[in-house]
Design a protein around this motif. Sequence first.
Motif, PDB file in Angstrom:
ATOM      1  N   ALA A 288      -8.004  25.782 -18.026  1.00 27.93           N
ATOM      2  CA  ALA A 288      -7.548  25.161 -19.277  1.00 27.93           C
ATOM      3  C   ALA A 288      -6.491  24.102 -18.998  1.00 27.93           C
ATOM      4  CB  ALA A 288      -6.998  26.231 -20.216  1.00 27.93           C
ATOM      5  N   GLU A 289      -5.563  24.409 -18.100  1.00 31.28           N
ATOM      6  CA  GLU A 289      -4.524  23.443 -17.754  1.00 31.28           C
ATOM      7  C   GLU A 289      -5.113  22.220 -17.061  1.00 31.28           C
ATOM      8  OE1 GLU A 289      -1.757  25.634 -15.414  1.00 31.28           O
ATOM      9  OE2 GLU A 289      -0.935  26.741 -17.131  1.00 31.28           O
ATOM     10  N   PHE A 290      -6.124  22.446 -16.233  1.00 29.02           N
ATOM     11  CA  PHE A 290      -6.807  21.332 -15.579  1.00 29.02           C
ATOM     12  C   PHE A 290      -7.426  20.404 -16.627  1.00 29.02           C
ATOM     13  CE2 PHE A 290     -10.558  19.319 -13.815  1.00 29.02           C
ATOM     14  CZ  PHE A 290     -10.102  18.796 -12.612  1.00 29.02           C
TER      15      PHE A 290
ATOM     16  N   LYS B 159      -5.795  34.404 -15.075  1.00 30.44           N
ATOM     17  CA  LYS B 159      -5.107  33.332 -14.360  1.00 30.44           C
ATOM     18  C   LYS B 159      -6.052  32.177 -14.045  1.00 30.44           C
ATOM     19  CE  LYS B 159      -2.093  32.626 -10.354  1.00 30.44           C
ATOM     20  NZ  LYS B 159      -1.465  33.283  -9.174  1.00 30.44           N
TER      21      LYS B 159
ATOM     22  N   GLN C  86      -6.565  20.063 -19.777  1.00 30.32           N
ATOM     23  CA  GLN C  86      -5.511  19.385 -20.535  1.00 30.32           C
ATOM     24  C   GLN C  86      -4.905  18.233 -19.743  1.00 30.32           C
ATOM     25  OE1 GLN C  86      -2.823  22.574 -21.462  1.00 30.32           O
ATOM     26  NE2 GLN C  86      -4.229  23.547 -22.915  1.00 30.32           N
ATOM     27  N   ALA C  87      -4.688  18.470 -18.452  1.00 36.02           N
ATOM     28  CA  ALA C  87      -4.121  17.417 -17.612  1.00 36.02           C
ATOM     29  C   ALA C  87      -5.074  16.239 -17.499  1.00 36.02           C
ATOM     30  CB  ALA C  87      -3.795  17.976 -16.225  1.00 36.02           C
TER      31      ALA C  87
ATOM     32  N   GLN D 140      -6.789  30.313 -17.243  1.00 36.99           N
ATOM     33  CA  GLN D 140      -5.629  29.512 -17.633  1.00 36.99           C
ATOM     34  C   GLN D 140      -5.540  28.249 -16.787  1.00 36.99           C
ATOM     35  OE1 GLN D 140      -3.588  29.776 -20.162  1.00 36.99           O
ATOM     36  NE2 GLN D 140      -2.342  28.020 -19.530  1.00 36.99           N
ATOM     37  N   ALA D 141      -5.815  28.392 -15.488  1.00 42.66           N
ATOM     38  CA  ALA D 141      -5.786  27.221 -14.598  1.00 42.66           C
ATOM     39  C   ALA D 141      -6.842  26.204 -15.007  1.00 42.66           C
ATOM     40  CB  ALA D 141      -5.988  27.654 -13.150  1.00 42.66           C
TER      41      ALA D 141
END
Length: 305
Positions: free
Chosen positions: A84-86, A78, A88-89, A81-82
């Motif tokens: 990675a999303e950070f 988790k 990407q954003a 993943q967070a």
Amino acid sequence: MNRPKTPPIDPQTLRAFAAVAREGNVSRAAQRLHLSQPAVSLQLKALAEATGLQLFTRTPQGMALTPDGAALLPLADKALQALAEFGQAAAGLHDTVRGTLRIGTILDPEFTRLGAFLKQLVESNPQVDTVLRQGMSGEVLAQVDRGDLDVGFFLDLPDAPLGAPFHLRHLTRFHYRVLAPAGWGPQVRDKDWKALAALPWLDTPPDSAHHRLQRRVFGPGSLTGLEPRRVALVDQEASMLDLVKSGVGLSLVRDAIAMREAQARGLAIAEQVGLACDLVFICRAERLGEAPIAAAWAALDAVWG
């Protein structure tokens, strides 16, 4: 009982932990991470020391998660993943269009498809704030020219199209018809412009497209060279329509509205004459590359095809 505080965990250490947990082998995990085997072993040791937990046991087949390790693996996934999303954003924000777009609007929203246009614009560019200013066609043109508006809708004349310094996108062509009060059918139905000039007309301000259209047929250098009998000056299309219904005089009205009023209320249409007009979208040509304006153009293309 006070629990020891766990120091911050390096994301690379979490990646090593997750890779070994899934591969069941330090060597294969190192290959997957493009690291050396000793580097991965050091990261596992650092994580065990930081948490104070035994996360793996050695087996003949390799490395197996302990119950504590199995409990932490979903949390490690988790966290990764967070991260990675950070990332990407953050990368996406470089391409996000921001700013305020000032839009000049005319006529009614249904005709210009304003609602669909704004929906497409704000859904595609949520960081763009829109400001709408309703006005007459000539007012929108002047404000776009001065930079008080960024983009706007405009009514262009096919025989004198708008050119430099504007960039425009043609949306649709329609016609204005001469609409007369109920009972005036014999006076207008088969008449030409010269005959219609003798009847009372509603006038509009110079910034109105109606005014520019009337100048094509009335006044010096026009089709008829005649000045009609002007009985009232009106600056709103709805007010013009009300005055026609009240029997005050003639007015130019968009063809769809003229047909609707003729069918619903018996207003008369001068069927032998009409004036073409183009609905266009405009901006200053040198500003076309600005991000909010380019976004408006893309939204317009999506709505109008």
